[in-house]
Scaffold this motif. Structure first.
Motif, PDB file in Angstrom:
ATOM      1  N   ILE A 100      12.014  -3.398   1.689  1.00  0.00           N
ATOM      2  CA  ILE A 100      10.784  -3.219   2.915  1.00  0.00           C
ATOM      3  C   ILE A 100      10.904  -4.759   3.520  1.00  0.00           C
ATOM      4  O   ILE A 100      10.957  -5.664   2.623  1.00  0.00           O
ATOM      5  N   ASP A 101      11.001  -4.877   4.856  1.00  0.00           N
ATOM      6  CA  ASP A 101      10.721  -6.205   5.320  1.00  0.00           C
ATOM      7  C   ASP A 101       9.250  -6.557   5.525  1.00  0.00           C
ATOM      8  O   ASP A 101       8.483  -6.346   6.410  1.00  0.00           O
ATOM      9  N   GLU A 102       9.018  -7.375   4.410  1.00  0.00           N
ATOM     10  CA  GLU A 102       7.393  -7.988   4.478  1.00  0.00           C
ATOM     11  C   GLU A 102       6.937  -8.738   5.333  1.00  0.00           C
ATOM     12  O   GLU A 102       5.914  -8.834   5.954  1.00  0.00           O
ATOM     13  N   GLU A 127      16.564   2.283  -2.092  1.00  0.00           N
ATOM     14  CA  GLU A 127      17.359   2.404  -3.381  1.00  0.00           C
ATOM     15  C   GLU A 127      16.067   2.817  -4.286  1.00  0.00           C
ATOM     16  O   GLU A 127      16.257   3.800  -5.156  1.00  0.00           O
ATOM     17  N   ASP A 128      14.984   2.132  -4.296  1.00  0.00           N
ATOM     18  CA  ASP A 128      13.839   2.390  -5.343  1.00  0.00           C
ATOM     19  C   ASP A 128      12.581   2.685  -4.415  1.00  0.00           C
ATOM     20  O   ASP A 128      11.789   1.701  -4.121  1.00  0.00           O
ATOM     21  N   GLN A 129      12.522   3.747  -4.393  1.00  0.00           N
ATOM     22  CA  GLN A 129      11.142   4.370  -3.663  1.00  0.00           C
ATOM     23  C   GLN A 129       9.815   4.126  -4.398  1.00  0.00           C
ATOM     24  O   GLN A 129       8.869   3.700  -3.807  1.00  0.00           O
ATOM     25  N   LEU A 130       9.801   4.197  -5.683  1.00  0.00           N
ATOM     26  CA  LEU A 130       8.614   3.845  -6.249  1.00  0.00           C
ATOM     27  C   LEU A 130       8.117   2.586  -6.158  1.00  0.00           C
ATOM     28  O   LEU A 130       6.791   2.197  -5.885  1.00  0.00           O
ATOM     29  N   ALA A 131       9.187   1.730  -6.247  1.00  0.00           N
ATOM     30  CA  ALA A 131       8.933   0.055  -6.133  1.00  0.00           C
ATOM     31  C   ALA A 131       8.484   0.086  -4.611  1.00  0.00           C
ATOM     32  O   ALA A 131       7.524  -0.992  -4.391  1.00  0.00           O
ATOM     33  N   LEU A 136       4.159  -1.288  -0.515  1.00  0.00           N
ATOM     34  CA  LEU A 136       3.104  -0.705   0.507  1.00  0.00           C
ATOM     35  C   LEU A 136       1.748  -0.688   0.418  1.00  0.00           C
ATOM     36  O   LEU A 136       0.922  -1.063   1.257  1.00  0.00           O
ATOM     37  N   GLY A 137       1.594  -0.489  -1.082  1.00  0.00           N
ATOM     38  CA  GLY A 137       0.079  -0.390  -1.403  1.00  0.00           C
ATOM     39  C   GLY A 137      -0.315  -1.750  -1.253  1.00  0.00           C
ATOM     40  O   GLY A 137      -1.959  -1.883  -1.576  1.00  0.00           O
ATOM     41  N   GLN A 138       0.317  -2.793  -1.307  1.00  0.00           N
ATOM     42  CA  GLN A 138      -0.189  -4.139  -1.002  1.00  0.00           C
ATOM     43  C   GLN A 138      -0.928  -4.543   0.435  1.00  0.00           C
ATOM     44  O   GLN A 138      -1.674  -5.395   0.514  1.00  0.00           O
ATOM     45  N   TYR A 139      -0.601  -3.646   1.187  1.00  0.00           N
ATOM     46  CA  TYR A 139      -1.142  -3.598   2.787  1.00  0.00           C
ATOM     47  C   TYR A 139      -2.256  -2.745   2.941  1.00  0.00           C
ATOM     48  O   TYR A 139      -1.944  -1.478   3.079  1.00  0.00           O
ATOM     49  N   PRO A 140      -3.314  -3.043   3.193  1.00  0.00           N
ATOM     50  CA  PRO A 140      -4.651  -2.238   3.342  1.00  0.00           C
ATOM     51  C   PRO A 140      -4.473  -1.476   4.513  1.00  0.00           C
ATOM     52  O   PRO A 140      -4.962  -0.177   4.596  1.00  0.00           O
ATOM     53  N   GLN A 141      -3.833  -1.692   5.633  1.00  0.00           N
ATOM     54  CA  GLN A 141      -3.711  -1.014   7.038  1.00  0.00           C
ATOM     55  C   GLN A 141      -2.836   0.286   6.629  1.00  0.00           C
ATOM     56  O   GLN A 141      -3.197   1.201   7.452  1.00  0.00           O
ATOM     57  N   ILE A 142      -1.928   0.147   5.858  1.00  0.00           N
ATOM     58  CA  ILE A 142      -1.121   1.322   5.523  1.00  0.00           C
ATOM     59  C   ILE A 142      -1.575   2.524   4.776  1.00  0.00           C
ATOM     60  O   ILE A 142      -1.913   2.303   3.579  1.00  0.00           O
ATOM     61  N   LYS A 143      -1.694   3.500   5.429  1.00  0.00           N
ATOM     62  CA  LYS A 143      -2.416   4.483   4.811  1.00  0.00           C
ATOM     63  C   LYS A 143      -1.591   5.783   4.095  1.00  0.00           C
ATOM     64  O   LYS A 143      -1.938   6.501   3.142  1.00  0.00           O
ATOM     65  N   ARG A 144      -0.347   5.750   4.797  1.00  0.00           N
ATOM     66  CA  ARG A 144       0.499   6.855   4.321  1.00  0.00           C
ATOM     67  C   ARG A 144       1.951   6.394   4.457  1.00  0.00           C
ATOM     68  O   ARG A 144       2.386   5.615   5.361  1.00  0.00           O
TER      69      ARG A 144
END
Length: 230
Positions: A100-102, A127-131, A136-144
């Motif tokens: 993911i391009d943070e 490659e690692d979707q759980l990671a 993504l969970g670190q960014y509050p704007q991202i809901k799904r």
């Protein structure tokens, strides 16, 4: 159960709302996986329906790895969408290494100005979707995150989808299952994966053709089935 339906024009948006869709993903270039629609269509769609309109922000279909100029283009699109009356945007970006391009997210998310954000199926190239979900969970704007839990059909990735749903529980990012879903197989799919949001495109169009209009009868039958638990 939340039912999201792809719309490519105002007629799609109206048909989807009238036949049970809970949310729209507004795109153009459906055969390329969806690109950013024009701002005129975005504004008109947001006015035409009462259900939330989420707008794709994807400047091209070459890859999910974006240049500086691509990111600047996406930034301008998000600014315009934020003033259009739309409820959300659908974005995603990867690094050349396939993560993911943070840096892109850190440039784009502050511009969303209250819009909800869905991270799109760029996620399925990780490659690692759980990671990736934890990132993504670190960014509050991202809901799904819209995902098929892998490179193929969501209906062929039930164990992986279930793992993502379990990982998402208690977090801020929910799982929106999409790609390859068929109305006839939804009950066992939902039971086995635990998903609470579904994304439909060609399967609710005439002839299951992505370039055909939405089939009102097919969509209504799906939405009624989901509401009845059938």
């Amino acid at each position: 159960m939340i039912l999201e339906v792809i719309a490519t024009c105002i007629e799609d948006a109206l048909t989807a709302e009238a036949n049970g869709a809970d949310r729209l993903e507004l795109i153009t270039a459906i055969t390329e996986g969806g690109l950013t629609p024009g701002i005129g269509l975005t504004r008109q769609a947001a006015k035409a329906v009462k259900i939330p309109v989420f707008v794709m922000v994807r400047p091209h279909s070459r890859s999910f790895v974006y240049s500086k100029n691509d990111i600047l283009t996406m930034a301008e699109e998000i600014k315009a969408i934020a003033e259009s009356g739309a409820a959300g945007v659908v974005i995603g970006a990867l690094t050349p290494e396939g993560r993911i391009d943070e840096r892109a997210l850190e440039m784009l998310l502050p511009l969303t100005n209250g819009l909800q954000v869905t991270f799109h199926r760029a996620f399925d190239e990780l490659e690692d979707q759980l990671a990736g979900l934890r990132t993504l969970g670190q960014y509050p704007q991202i809901k799904r995150v819209l995902t098929s839990a892998g490179p193929g059909s969501a209906m062929e990735a039930i164990p992986a989808m279930r793992r993502l749903v379990l990982e998402s529980q208690g977090g801020s990012v929910s799982i929106l299952a999409g790609s390859g879903l068929k109305p006839q197989g939804m009950k066992p799919f939902i039971e086995q994966t635990g998903v609470t949001e579904l994304h439909f495109g060609s399967a609710v169009r005439f002839g299951s053709d992505s370039l055909s209009p939405i089939d009102p009868a097919a969509l209504l039958a799906l939405s009624d089935s989901l509401r009845s638990g059938g």
